[in-house]
Design a protein around this motif. Structure first.
Motif, PDB file in Angstrom:
ATOM      1  N   GLU A 103       9.603  42.756  98.558  1.00  0.00           N
ATOM      2  CA  GLU A 103       8.197  43.158  98.587  1.00  0.00           C
ATOM      3  C   GLU A 103       8.015  44.554  98.000  1.00  0.00           C
ATOM      4  O   GLU A 103       7.106  44.772  97.193  1.00  0.00           O
TER       5      GLU A 103
ATOM      6  N   SER B  43      11.834  42.204 102.756  1.00  0.00           N
ATOM      7  CA  SER B  43      11.211  43.522 102.748  1.00  0.00           C
ATOM      8  C   SER B  43      11.542  44.283 101.467  1.00  0.00           C
ATOM      9  O   SER B  43      10.679  44.908 100.855  1.00  0.00           O
TER      10      SER B  43
ATOM     11  N   HIS C 138       4.949  33.844  94.166  1.00  0.00           N
ATOM     12  CA  HIS C 138       4.155  35.034  94.491  1.00  0.00           C
ATOM     13  C   HIS C 138       4.006  35.954  93.284  1.00  0.00           C
ATOM     14  O   HIS C 138       2.983  36.619  93.132  1.00  0.00           O
TER      15      HIS C 138
ATOM     16  N   GLU D   8       3.560  40.613  98.405  1.00  0.00           N
ATOM     17  CA  GLU D   8       3.616  40.406  99.853  1.00  0.00           C
ATOM     18  C   GLU D   8       3.963  38.945 100.097  1.00  0.00           C
ATOM     19  O   GLU D   8       3.214  38.045  99.708  1.00  0.00           O
TER      20      GLU D   8
END
Length: 88
Positions: free
Chosen positions: A54, A51, A82, A60
């Motif tokens: 992110e 979390s 990512h 995400e």
């Protein structure tokens, strides 16, 4: 703000901010391929870490990352993957 890299030092910093140092162990270069549970981090610590990543990196992470990233090396590689994907 999105950053282009994610390192072991980044992971260590975010883990420590979110859950502190584990009992009897820690995260260093020798533990890249050691299971998080063997280092002292449980699934809640990893959820908090994901979390925070992110939010900080503006990405995400897929739910599959949490299930598959059982070692620091795999977790770092997943975050880097990512970061490499351009925002839509």
């Amino acid at each position: 703000m999105s950053q282009a890299t994610f390192t072991l030092d980044d992971l260590k910093r975010i883990l420590l901010e979110g859950s502190g140092a584990p009992e009897g162990g820690g995260l260093d270069g020798d533990s890249l391929d050691t299971e998080f549970s063997d280092i002292g981090y449980d699934s809640l610590a990893l959820l908090e870490t994901a979390s925070r990543i992110e939010r900080e990196y503006g990405i995400e992470l897929d739910e599959s990352v949490m299930g598959e990233a059982t070692t620091p090396r795999v977790f770092i590689d997943a975050v880097i993957g990512h970061l490499a994907v351009p925002a839509a």
